[in-house]
Design an enzyme around this catalytic site. Sequence first.
Site, PDB file in Angstrom:
ATOM      1  N   SER A  54     -45.448 -15.559  -5.666  1.00  0.00           N
ATOM      2  CA  SER A  54     -46.069 -14.614  -6.598  1.00  0.00           C
ATOM      3  C   SER A  54     -45.808 -13.147  -6.282  1.00  0.00           C
ATOM      4  O   SER A  54     -46.033 -12.292  -7.127  1.00  0.00           O
ATOM      5  CB  SER A  54     -47.581 -14.833  -6.624  1.00  0.00           C
ATOM      6  OG  SER A  54     -48.113 -14.599  -5.344  1.00  0.00           O
ATOM      7  N   ASP A 345     -56.961  -9.326  -6.574  1.00  0.00           N
ATOM      8  CA  ASP A 345     -57.810 -10.520  -6.591  1.00  0.00           C
ATOM      9  C   ASP A 345     -57.970 -10.999  -5.149  1.00  0.00           C
ATOM     10  O   ASP A 345     -57.785 -10.218  -4.224  1.00  0.00           O
ATOM     11  CB  ASP A 345     -57.243 -11.606  -7.530  1.00  0.00           C
ATOM     12  CG  ASP A 345     -55.861 -12.094  -7.121  1.00  0.00           C
ATOM     13  OD1 ASP A 345     -55.427 -11.815  -5.975  1.00  0.00           O
ATOM     14  OD2 ASP A 345     -55.204 -12.771  -7.942  1.00  0.00           O
ATOM     15  N   HIS A 348     -53.873 -11.177  -3.884  1.00  0.00           N
ATOM     16  CA  HIS A 348     -52.724 -10.338  -4.247  1.00  0.00           C
ATOM     17  C   HIS A 348     -53.041  -8.849  -4.251  1.00  0.00           C
ATOM     18  O   HIS A 348     -54.068  -8.438  -4.782  1.00  0.00           O
ATOM     19  CB  HIS A 348     -52.230 -10.731  -5.639  1.00  0.00           C
ATOM     20  CG  HIS A 348     -51.840 -12.166  -5.747  1.00  0.00           C
ATOM     21  ND1 HIS A 348     -52.664 -13.116  -6.273  1.00  0.00           N
ATOM     22  CD2 HIS A 348     -50.710 -12.799  -5.378  1.00  0.00           C
ATOM     23  CE1 HIS A 348     -52.057 -14.297  -6.231  1.00  0.00           C
ATOM     24  NE2 HIS A 348     -50.878 -14.130  -5.677  1.00  0.00           N
TER      25      HIS A 348
END
Length: 370
Positions: A54, A345, A348
């Site tokens: 990610s 979050d 991340h």
Amino acid sequence: MLAPQTSLGKMEFFYVKIHYPASTILLPLSILLLFCIAEASNGTIPAVIAFGDSILDTGNNNNLKTLTKCNVPPYGRNFPGGIATGRCSDGKIFSDLVASGVGVKDLLPAYLDPNLQDNDLPTGVSFASAGSGLDPLTAGIQSILSITDQFHLFEEYTSKLKRVVGEEKAEAIIFNSLFVISSGNNDLAITYFILHLRSLQYDVSSYTSLLVSRATKFAKDLYGLGPRRIAFLGTIPIGCVPFFRTVEGGLYRACGEDSNQAANMFNYKLSSELSVLNSSLANATIFYLDVYNPLLALIQNPQGSGFEETTSGCCGTGEIEVTALFCNQLNPFTCPDTSKYLFWDSAHPTERAYRILVSQILQEYGKNFS
Ligand SMILES: *[C@@H]1O[C@H](CO)[C@@H](O)[C@H](O)[C@H]1NC(C)=O
Ligand SMILES: *[C@@H]1O[C@H](CO)[C@@H](O)[C@H](O)[C@H]1NC(C)=O
Ligand SMILES: *[C@@H]1O[C@H](CO)[C@@H](O)[C@H](O)[C@H]1NC(C)=O
């Protein structure tokens, strides 16, 4: 711990380590610096091509049958147009900022984006898949793209590129491009520490060795197809992401020591193996990119960069609830001012944190990019 399967997407990818004497020298984002790097690489880096997790996925999971997705609000809140593109942050992510930092383009498109055009191909794409890693099990349990799937998509990309720009030009693009890979975060965080799917079979030392052998195999396979400039990110300080502080950090939510130690061990082995590989492959510039220590330094000295909160994500409470991996439109706790937060979050970084990280990296490793 299996219940939060739906939240795995948000958790992938980060980890940190503790030992390093964290540097307190935080360089301010310098426009001048970025300008110098773009200049130095002018004409030398035609494209940026990304693989992994990610940190680099700009939307490849959107149309996969997986729960590991970041394409719902409030993700993308600070992205141009405020849209949730599948990037696991409030705005742009690492891969976008590297592409713009070396002067290629402002956003690195996801290869699986249905709107991808032929003319996007010559300047590069991302094959990364949020939640993915080096262990095939990590992608398998989430139904996302394994590193091998990503490699096959890259092979498909090279054929398309040849059709679009011709064989000779395509080969030159691949030879000169910057390849960036981020992996290992989710293998350690999700597969090893959260789900314990490998911890009976392997101790941390043997698991990190296995992961690193997969990473070097990937680099070699990539080299075999033409790429010469290959940058491997290490893991982040996994133990310091809000999620691991909650589950591993005790009453005061310190950084998780076990996960950080595993991350450090992985990073150490990765860095040495890549250096061996670099010397054994002709004309290669294969190098390790440390993201662990720059992020840890930001976490330990947030004031230097204007952050006020480094232990909880802007989206999600992160304080108490283990299930606060989630970040979605139903969450009423999203912070009003993202710029004060290092984490968007529970796993991340925010775009702002990524910007600081990437500017430091471009400066430190800029010579390898040209
Ligand atoms: C980069 O190089 C090309 C070709 O050498 C040149 O046309 C262009 O003006 C250069 N760009 C910058 C920003 O210097
Ligand atoms: C990689 O190896 C080459 C020699 O083949 C060397 O010039 C270069 O400095 C090495 N790069 C890194 C990052 O180790
Ligand atoms: C290395 O670079 C030289 C000079 O560009 C070239 O002649 C040679 O074929 C290259 N070797 C490999 C294995 O890429």
